[in-house]
Scaffold this active site. Structure first.
Site: not given
Length: 310
Positions: A82, A239, A243, A266
């Protein structure tokens, strides 16, 4: 603001908060850094070891529900995504990030607090051209139901799709040119989310120890537990895009190209970067030209315009 040039902060930024996964309180200081420094992290709570860690794709050592980087001495910093997205989204090229604990504070679960602190500190232009990472041919990674790719485009674009059947999230898709302040305007305030049924399992595995409704959206079937609900109807996919911006910032330079993520997290994004850099002819590192400026996140609108939309 002459955005072909590298930028750093005008003054240091100090932020305190709790780690989402560790539950440990820490203080973060984002310090100005000279041209060509890049983004580095330094653990200030450790002595007798190398405490410097580059914010780089090849420093990533864990991607279980966050992005963790480490150095050869085994020193780590977790949940950097973030903050990295905030730096990328405001066009910061160079900074030293000091943290006195193992994890970046989660704040409200989005990038917005970091962005607002950065904008309050202001930008210092450095009279050296920034670099851009130009995607020259498509690179794709497929892992079960997850897929991610980078392909040529005239600007930095993110196209993301998610599917959480039987929940208030459901199926969401969004495509955005993340340029000219669009990160600040459209993505920065979208918070991390979790299904309530996963919370116990996460905590049993040493994760989400600092999680609460103050820093995450909790979804219980078709119900959003947070009293305020979603900030945007499609906050969840926004969101995931946030990311991705943070994880792609570990490429070391703003990307001119299109990223597509389908149920990607991720780990998939980091492995895509590793594949990109291992593929001959897939990219080129260029000096930023005036014609590139409108294709970059954060830099073209300038400081005052970013403050107004933040």
């Amino acid at each position: 603001m002459q955005s072909i040039y590298q930028t750093t902060l005008r003054r240091p930024v100090r932020i305190q908060g709790i780690g989402l996964h560790s539950g440990v309180s820490s203080t973060l200081c984002i310090r100005p850094a000279p041209a060509f420094h890049g983004i580095w992290f330094r653990r200030t709570d450790l002595i007798g070891v190398d405490t410097m860690i580059p914010a780089s794709w090849d420093s990533v050592s864990d991607t279980m529900l966050n992005t963790r980087i480490s150095n050869a001495a085994g020193v780590t910093v977790s949940t950097i995504e973030h903050l990295m997205a905030a730096l990328q989204g405001t066009g910061i090229s160079n900074a030293l990030i000091e943290v006195d604990g193992p994890e970046v504070p989660i704040m409200d679960g989005s990038s917005a607090p970091f962005v607002r602190h950065i904008l309050a500190a202001g930008f210092a232009e450095q009279m050296e051209h920034r670099s851009v990472l130009r995607i020259l041919k498509k690179v794709e990674l497929i892992e079960d139901a997850a897929r991610a790719s980078l392909e040529p485009a005239r600007q930095f674009e993110v196209d993301f799709r998610i599917d959480f059947p039987g929940t208030a999230i459901g199926r969401q898709a969004k495509r955005l040119a993340v340029v000219n302040g669009a990160f600040v305007e459209h993505l920065m305030d979208s918070r991390t989310f979790v299904r309530s049924g996963d919370v116990t399992r996460l905590r049993e595995n040493g994760l989400a120890l600092g999680g609460s409704h103050a820093n995450a959206v909790v979804v219980n079937g078709n119900v959003v537990e947070n009293p305020e609900g979603f900030r945007h109807p499609d906050e969840a996919v926004r969101h995931k895009m946030l990311d991705a911006v943070g994880d792609l910032a570990l490429a070391g330079a703003p990307i001119i190209g299109k990223y597509t993520g389908i149920r990607a997290g991720h780990g998939v994004t980091n492995r895509l970067l590793r594949k990109l850099f291992a593929t001959p002819g897939a990219y080129r590192l260029d000096s930023c030209a005036a014609t590139d400026v409108d294709g970059l996140p954060g830099v073209a609108r300038g400081e005052e315009a970013l403050r107004r939309i933040a």
